[in-house]
Motif scaffolding. Structure first.
Motif, PDB file in Angstrom:
ATOM      1  N   ASN A  73      44.396 -34.303   9.086  1.00 24.83           N
ATOM      2  CA  ASN A  73      43.896 -35.666   9.298  1.00 24.83           C
ATOM      3  C   ASN A  73      42.374 -35.587   9.335  1.00 24.83           C
ATOM      4  O   ASN A  73      41.797 -35.147  10.326  1.00 24.83           O
ATOM      5  CB  ASN A  73      44.455 -36.225  10.608  1.00 24.83           C
ATOM      6  CG  ASN A  73      43.857 -37.585  10.950  1.00 24.83           C
ATOM      7  OD1 ASN A  73      43.227 -38.226  10.107  1.00 24.83           O
ATOM      8  ND2 ASN A  73      44.058 -38.031  12.175  1.00 24.83           N
ATOM      9  N   LYS A  97      40.212 -37.984   9.352  1.00 26.49           N
ATOM     10  CA  LYS A  97      39.531 -39.083  10.065  1.00 26.49           C
ATOM     11  C   LYS A  97      38.377 -39.599   9.199  1.00 26.49           C
ATOM     12  O   LYS A  97      38.506 -39.650   7.992  1.00 26.49           O
ATOM     13  CB  LYS A  97      39.103 -38.612  11.454  1.00 26.49           C
ATOM     14  CG  LYS A  97      40.272 -37.937  12.191  1.00 26.49           C
ATOM     15  CD  LYS A  97      40.025 -37.626  13.619  1.00 26.49           C
ATOM     16  CE  LYS A  97      41.278 -36.965  14.210  1.00 26.49           C
ATOM     17  NZ  LYS A  97      41.194 -36.745  15.630  1.00 26.49           N
ATOM     18  N   HIS A 102      47.887 -44.002  15.516  1.00 26.04           N
ATOM     19  CA  HIS A 102      47.094 -42.866  16.016  1.00 26.04           C
ATOM     20  C   HIS A 102      46.338 -43.317  17.265  1.00 26.04           C
ATOM     21  O   HIS A 102      45.908 -44.468  17.359  1.00 26.04           O
ATOM     22  CB  HIS A 102      46.114 -42.397  14.934  1.00 26.04           C
ATOM     23  CG  HIS A 102      45.424 -41.125  15.307  1.00 26.04           C
ATOM     24  ND1 HIS A 102      44.346 -41.097  16.166  1.00 26.04           N
ATOM     25  CD2 HIS A 102      45.680 -39.832  14.982  1.00 26.04           C
ATOM     26  CE1 HIS A 102      43.968 -39.837  16.339  1.00 26.04           C
ATOM     27  NE2 HIS A 102      44.758 -39.048  15.622  1.00 26.04           N
ATOM     28  N   GLU A 110      51.261 -36.672  20.133  1.00 23.52           N
ATOM     29  CA  GLU A 110      49.872 -36.253  20.304  1.00 23.52           C
ATOM     30  C   GLU A 110      49.377 -36.698  21.677  1.00 23.52           C
ATOM     31  O   GLU A 110      48.972 -37.858  21.844  1.00 23.52           O
ATOM     32  CB  GLU A 110      48.985 -36.887  19.229  1.00 23.52           C
ATOM     33  CG  GLU A 110      49.357 -36.493  17.814  1.00 23.52           C
ATOM     34  CD  GLU A 110      48.168 -36.678  16.879  1.00 23.52           C
ATOM     35  OE1 GLU A 110      47.662 -35.668  16.378  1.00 23.52           O
ATOM     36  OE2 GLU A 110      47.730 -37.822  16.669  1.00 23.52           O
ATOM     37  N   ALA A 123      44.633 -34.218  24.584  1.00 21.28           N
ATOM     38  CA  ALA A 123      44.545 -32.954  23.844  1.00 21.28           C
ATOM     39  C   ALA A 123      43.864 -33.137  22.483  1.00 21.28           C
ATOM     40  O   ALA A 123      43.619 -32.167  21.773  1.00 21.28           O
ATOM     41  CB  ALA A 123      45.943 -32.371  23.647  1.00 21.28           C
ATOM     42  N   ILE A 124      43.550 -34.394  22.128  1.00 19.28           N
ATOM     43  CA  ILE A 124      42.990 -34.642  20.797  1.00 19.28           C
ATOM     44  C   ILE A 124      41.486 -34.420  20.801  1.00 19.28           C
ATOM     45  O   ILE A 124      40.748 -35.082  21.537  1.00 19.28           O
ATOM     46  CB  ILE A 124      43.334 -36.072  20.323  1.00 19.28           C
ATOM     47  CG1 ILE A 124      44.840 -36.192  20.153  1.00 19.28           C
ATOM     48  CG2 ILE A 124      42.612 -36.405  19.034  1.00 19.28           C
ATOM     49  CD1 ILE A 124      45.311 -37.548  19.710  1.00 19.28           C
ATOM     50  N   GLY A 125      41.064 -33.450  19.999  1.00 18.73           N
ATOM     51  CA  GLY A 125      39.635 -33.176  19.844  1.00 18.73           C
ATOM     52  C   GLY A 125      38.981 -32.592  21.087  1.00 18.73           C
ATOM     53  O   GLY A 125      37.753 -32.534  21.177  1.00 18.73           O
ATOM     54  N   SER A 160      44.399 -30.477  19.178  1.00 19.14           N
ATOM     55  CA  SER A 160      43.714 -29.179  19.234  1.00 19.14           C
ATOM     56  C   SER A 160      44.533 -28.016  18.669  1.00 19.14           C
ATOM     57  O   SER A 160      44.480 -26.897  19.187  1.00 19.14           O
ATOM     58  CB  SER A 160      43.251 -28.884  20.665  1.00 19.14           C
ATOM     59  OG  SER A 160      42.313 -29.872  21.086  1.00 19.14           O
ATOM     60  N   VAL A 161      45.290 -28.306  17.601  1.00 16.98           N
ATOM     61  CA  VAL A 161      46.009 -27.221  16.921  1.00 16.98           C
ATOM     62  C   VAL A 161      44.998 -26.422  16.109  1.00 16.98           C
ATOM     63  O   VAL A 161      44.148 -26.983  15.413  1.00 16.98           O
ATOM     64  CB  VAL A 161      47.103 -27.793  15.983  1.00 16.98           C
ATOM     65  CG1 VAL A 161      47.752 -26.674  15.159  1.00 16.98           C
ATOM     66  CG2 VAL A 161      48.157 -28.545  16.786  1.00 16.98           C
ATOM     67  N   LEU A 180      49.997 -32.040  13.199  1.00 17.13           N
ATOM     68  CA  LEU A 180      48.973 -32.949  12.697  1.00 17.13           C
ATOM     69  C   LEU A 180      47.651 -32.383  13.223  1.00 17.13           C
ATOM     70  O   LEU A 180      47.477 -32.246  14.434  1.00 17.13           O
ATOM     71  CB  LEU A 180      49.260 -34.346  13.247  1.00 17.13           C
ATOM     72  CG  LEU A 180      48.457 -35.532  12.757  1.00 17.13           C
ATOM     73  CD1 LEU A 180      48.471 -35.628  11.246  1.00 17.13           C
ATOM     74  CD2 LEU A 180      49.054 -36.828  13.338  1.00 17.13           C
ATOM     75  N   VAL A 181      46.754 -32.046  12.290  1.00 20.19           N
ATOM     76  CA  VAL A 181      45.570 -31.284  12.663  1.00 20.19           C
ATOM     77  C   VAL A 181      44.304 -32.057  12.326  1.00 20.19           C
ATOM     78  O   VAL A 181      44.132 -32.495  11.185  1.00 20.19           O
ATOM     79  CB  VAL A 181      45.544 -29.934  11.899  1.00 20.19           C
ATOM     80  CG1 VAL A 181      44.413 -29.066  12.421  1.00 20.19           C
ATOM     81  CG2 VAL A 181      46.882 -29.224  11.996  1.00 20.19           C
ATOM     82  N   GLY A 182      43.417 -32.223  13.287  1.00 27.38           N
ATOM     83  CA  GLY A 182      42.148 -32.900  13.049  1.00 27.38           C
ATOM     84  C   GLY A 182      41.038 -31.885  12.808  1.00 27.38           C
ATOM     85  O   GLY A 182      40.824 -31.423  11.681  1.00 27.38           O
ATOM     86  N   GLY A 183      40.343 -31.500  13.880  1.00 32.83           N
ATOM     87  CA  GLY A 183      39.168 -30.638  13.784  1.00 32.83           C
ATOM     88  C   GLY A 183      39.352 -29.404  12.909  1.00 32.83           C
ATOM     89  O   GLY A 183      38.513 -29.114  12.046  1.00 32.83           O
TER      90      GLY A 183
HETATM   91  P1  PGA Z   1      42.489 -32.515  16.754  1.00 34.14           P
HETATM   92  O1  PGA Z   1      43.006 -33.957  16.235  1.00 34.14           O
HETATM   93  O2  PGA Z   1      43.275 -31.478  15.997  1.00 34.14           O
HETATM   94  O3  PGA Z   1      41.016 -32.492  16.418  1.00 34.14           O
HETATM   95  O4  PGA Z   1      42.754 -32.462  18.215  1.00 34.14           O
HETATM   96  C1  PGA Z   1      44.369 -34.215  16.043  1.00 34.14           C
HETATM   97  C2  PGA Z   1      44.596 -35.627  15.602  1.00 34.14           C
HETATM   98  O5  PGA Z   1      43.814 -36.513  15.981  1.00 34.14           O
HETATM   99  O6  PGA Z   1      45.556 -35.919  14.882  1.00 34.14           O
END
Ligand code: PGA
Length: 246
Positions: free
Chosen positions: A8, A10, A90, A162, A166-168, A207-208, A226-229
């Motif tokens: 993802n 973003k 999200h 999610e 834990a996100i970001g 934060s995966v 689902l992976v952001g950073g």
């Molecule tokens: P992150 O984001 O891996 O940076 O924590 C995950 C997401 O927002 O889907």
């Protein structure tokens, strides 16, 4: 079922950067791979993605079919650029853009009408977890968004758990937290659809990274991430793929 790793992005990456990223993704067939770029890159990277068997998703979608909704993108427009699926609910959409469960359930209805596969994101805030409300919050989000789904509509559904905290943030939910929420979601899906509930993918996000993805993938009912950073650089995303595809 095959597990899936989803990037993802973003609000990051121009079109050229997106193409370069896709060209650099390692090829393997152990896990499915998907990229969720900004709207404007979807069309451009789709052709590269097709040749590498990578799915392309959208980060959002309008609840309306068409018309006077300045700034919105419809499901039909997404299908027109061969988008494979859409993320709905999200936590950044919920928190920053004030999308509540009502809006999200209308988006789910729109996705169903348009036969657009979707990933419904659910998760509790830190306050809700500290107050012992996690199960209640997740159950409520699932009920609001999915209780009207029937029969073959369930083929369109993926869930992403999610935890908002834990996100970001670099904080990952513990194995036990993930296990218990995924079990709750699985039970709920089976209750909704005894035929399809067992085969719906449930993803974890928050934060995966390459250091924890293997352990997360070993937890019962985790069917992907689902992976952001860690998905923003081809190098770190490839490390994730390599961790789970050996
Ligand atoms: P992150 O984001 O891996 O940076 O924590 C995950 C997401 O927002 O889907």
């Amino acid at each position: 079922m095959k597990k899936i790793l989803i990037a993802n992005w973003k609000m990051n990456k121009l079109r050229g950067e997106s193409v370069a990223f896709i060209e650099n993704i390692v090829e393997q067939d152990t896990v499915d791979i998907a990229i969720v770029p900004p709207f404007l890159s979807i069309q451009q990277i789709k052709e590269y993605a097709l040749s590498k068997n990578i799915l392309i998703g959208s980060q959002n979608m309008s609840e309306y079919s068409h018309g006077a909704y300045t700034g919105e993108i419809s499901a039909t427009m997404l299908k027109d650029v061969l988008c494979d699926f859409v993320l709905l609910g999200h936590s950044e959409r919920r928190k920053i853009f004030l999308e509540n469960n009502d809006v999200i359930s209308r988006k789910v209805e729109r996705a169903v009408v348009e036969k657009m596969p979707f990933i419904l994101c659910v998760g509790e805030t830190l306050d809700e977890r500290d107050l012992g409300q996690t199960e209640e919050v997740i159950t409520h989000m699932l009920n609001e968004a999915l209780s009207s789904l029937i029969g073959s509509h369930w083929d369109l559904v993926t869930i992403a758990y999610e935890p908002v905290w834990a996100i970001g943030t670099g904080k990952v939910a513990t194995k036990e937290m993930i296990r218990s929420v995924h079990a709750l979601i699985r039970d709920k899906l089976i209750e909704f659809s005894p035929e399809k509930g067992e085969s719906i993918r449930i993803l974890y996000g928050g934060s995966v990274k390459s250091e924890n993805v293997k352990e997360i993938f070993s937890i019962d009912n985790v069917d992907g991430a689902l992976v952001g950073g860690a998905s923003l650089e081809a190098l770190s995303f490839n490390q994730l793929i390599n961790e789970v595809s050996v």
